[in-house]
Design a protein around this motif. Structure first.
Motif, PDB file in Angstrom:
ATOM      1  N   LYS A   1       0.832  -1.204   0.000  1.00 56.53           N
ATOM      2  CA  LYS A   1       0.000   0.000   0.000  1.00 56.53           C
ATOM      3  C   LYS A   1       0.866   1.253   0.000  1.00 56.53           C
ATOM      4  O   LYS A   1       0.591   2.218  -0.715  1.00 56.53           O
ATOM      5  N   GLU A   2       1.905   1.234   0.796  1.00 55.64           N
ATOM      6  CA  GLU A   2       2.803   2.391   0.868  1.00 55.64           C
ATOM      7  C   GLU A   2       3.544   2.587  -0.447  1.00 55.64           C
ATOM      8  O   GLU A   2       3.768   3.716  -0.892  1.00 55.64           O
TER       9      GLU A   2
ATOM     10  N   PHE B   1       2.425   1.922  -3.454  1.00 57.39           N
ATOM     11  CA  PHE B   1       1.511   2.545  -4.413  1.00 57.39           C
ATOM     12  C   PHE B   1       1.286   4.016  -4.086  1.00 57.39           C
ATOM     13  O   PHE B   1       1.160   4.854  -4.981  1.00 57.39           O
ATOM     14  N   ARG B   2       1.222   4.337  -2.792  1.00 53.41           N
ATOM     15  CA  ARG B   2       1.035   5.735  -2.399  1.00 53.41           C
ATOM     16  C   ARG B   2       2.240   6.581  -2.788  1.00 53.41           C
ATOM     17  O   ARG B   2       2.112   7.726  -3.224  1.00 53.41           O
TER      18      ARG B   2
ATOM     19  N   GLN C   1      -3.389  -0.331 -10.222  1.00 56.32           N
ATOM     20  CA  GLN C   1      -2.941   0.010  -8.871  1.00 56.32           C
ATOM     21  C   GLN C   1      -4.126   0.340  -7.961  1.00 56.32           C
ATOM     22  O   GLN C   1      -4.142  -0.044  -6.788  1.00 56.32           O
ATOM     23  N   ASP C   2      -5.110   1.048  -8.500  1.00 55.73           N
ATOM     24  CA  ASP C   2      -6.295   1.389  -7.705  1.00 55.73           C
ATOM     25  C   ASP C   2      -7.039   0.127  -7.263  1.00 55.73           C
ATOM     26  O   ASP C   2      -7.500   0.026  -6.119  1.00 55.73           O
TER      27      ASP C   2
ATOM     28  N   SER D   1      -4.992  -1.511  -4.620  1.00 49.54           N
ATOM     29  CA  SER D   1      -5.081  -0.759  -3.366  1.00 49.54           C
ATOM     30  C   SER D   1      -6.378  -1.068  -2.635  1.00 49.54           C
ATOM     31  O   SER D   1      -6.390  -1.221  -1.407  1.00 49.54           O
TER      32      SER D   1
ATOM     33  N   THR E   1      -6.531  -2.824   0.978  1.00 46.10           N
ATOM     34  CA  THR E   1      -7.231  -2.175   2.091  1.00 46.10           C
ATOM     35  C   THR E   1      -8.226  -3.132   2.730  1.00 46.10           C
ATOM     36  O   THR E   1      -8.324  -3.233   3.963  1.00 46.10           O
TER      37      THR E   1
END
Length: 375
Positions: free
Chosen positions: A268-269, A271-272, A285-286, A289, A293
């Motif tokens: 997650k990090e 991708f952020r 990626q969305d 994510s 989550t």
């Protein structure tokens, strides 16, 4: 309102969406019906949201159970209507006070919290207590949160805990929403209402909470097809990804190993920190994510698991759900309420607390003997 509460309000793309229904203020409108049916004093408590929603889905529930009598299995889209039941306040208080409240009192024996917990049951001192040094550490989840009644009362109790520790009243709601409370459901509307109820609770204490941009940690699980091509993921994470294709059916029962939580958080990090400029890659990626989550919420990391689980016997389960339960939870497969007992234990940390409403049948029926031995 879409900006501060995206879980409840959609962005408006067309000015026509701002137009009100023609009969909104007429004698036959829903607004008039609500005004006639609800006493003014009843509107002061966010609990009314849950009661209204239970009434809203009551016709659908009747349809589902009528079909069940004709041997029609309960499909994923009908599971919420078939299993949702609003939890009365005294039961909510009993469960939360004897889980979250007990956790705090075990770590703070001199706490004044005991005096405000009407349904707290005194027991012999525990030998191996779960340690917490600050209210910010505590994590409580309702994995079948519905409209959020359990989370709302947990908010109240946590507020008292923070106050006792000397935190300022203004910062407490933000800390609770950010750190302490988590909710999961498969019903989009119910999850939205739970998030709304928590937001309203926070607004009672802090009028600036909407501007702060802090959203409740409440999600409605979505079916997700994950394409992990090109990603180096563990076999355990890959297996959890596969279950997300049926998330609306399996709900919080989706298995997530404790071992993969660091892997989930690292991805997650990643991708952020490095969003893609390519639309196709960004869409992938969305999706990833969202999947990560959901799995993060389902990871075993909670001090308290408190819920009113769904009740559904094996005869009502659709083939996919029934097959999953028999494979993953053979000791409790007879009914979803018992399956969620096992899942609740899986979601909690060692010596964590599980507060749940259950049928008494698991205590004496032979079909639950292995479950009793396991517990």
């Amino acid at each position: 309102m879409a900006a501060p509460m995206p879980f409840l309000f959609e962005k408006i793309d067309d000015w026509a969406a701002l137009l009100l229904p023609q009969d909104l203020l007429s004698e036959e409108s829903i607004i008039t019906d609500i005004q006639k049916a609800i006493l003014p004093e009843d509107t002061h408590d966010v609990e009314i949201i849950g009661w209204l929603y239970q009434y809203y889905i009551s016709e659908k529930k009747d349809e589902v159970f009528a079909a069940l009598k004709k041997n029609k299995k309960i499909t994923p889209e009908n599971i919420p209507a078939a299993t949702q039941l609003f939890t009365p306040e005294w039961i909510v208080r009993y469960m939360v006070e004897n889980s979250l409240g007990r956790l705090w009192l075990n770590n703070n024996p001199a706490s004044h919290l005991r005096s405000q917990m009407r349904y707290f049951v005194e027991t012999d001192p525990e030998q191996d207590i779960l340690k917490v040094s600050s209210p910010e550490e505590i994590k409580l989840i309702d994995p079948c949160c519905g409209s959020g009644h359990i989370l709302v009362y947990a908010f109240d109790l946590l507020f008292s805990i923070y106050e006792e520790e000397g935190f300022s009243p203004r910062e407490i709601p933000r800390l609770i929403l950010k750190n302490n409370l988590y909710g999961i459901d498969i019903d989009n509307r119910a999850a939205s209402l739970a998030a709304f109820a928590l937001t309203m609770k926070a607004l009672e204490k802090d009028r600036g909470i909407l501007e702060a941009g802090i959203l409740p940690n409440v999600i409605s699980l979505q079916n997700v097809e994950v394409d992990s091509t090109g990603l180096k993921v563990s076999a355990e994470l890959s297996a959890s990804f596969a279950y997300l294709k049926d998330a609306k059916n399996l709900g919080s029962l989706i298995p997530v190993s404790q071992n993969i939580l660091p892997e989930i958080q690292a991805l997650k990090e990643e991708f952020r920190a490095a969003p893609s400029s390519d639309l196709n890659t960004q869409e992938k990626q969305d999706t990833l994510s969202l999947a990560l989550t959901q799995l993060e919420y389902l990871s075993p990391r909670y001090h308290c698991v408190v819920t009113n689980p769904p009740y559904m016997g094996g005869k009502g389960m659709n083939p996919s759900l029934g097959s999953f339960v028999k494979k993953q939870y053979p000791d409790s497969k007879s009914d979803l309420f018992a399956v969620f007992m096992e899942k609740g234990l899986e979601l909690s940390v060692r010596t964590g607390y599980l507060g749940m409403i259950n049928q008494q049948s698991w205590m004496f029926l032979s079909s639950y003997e292995k479950l009793r031995n396991k517990i």
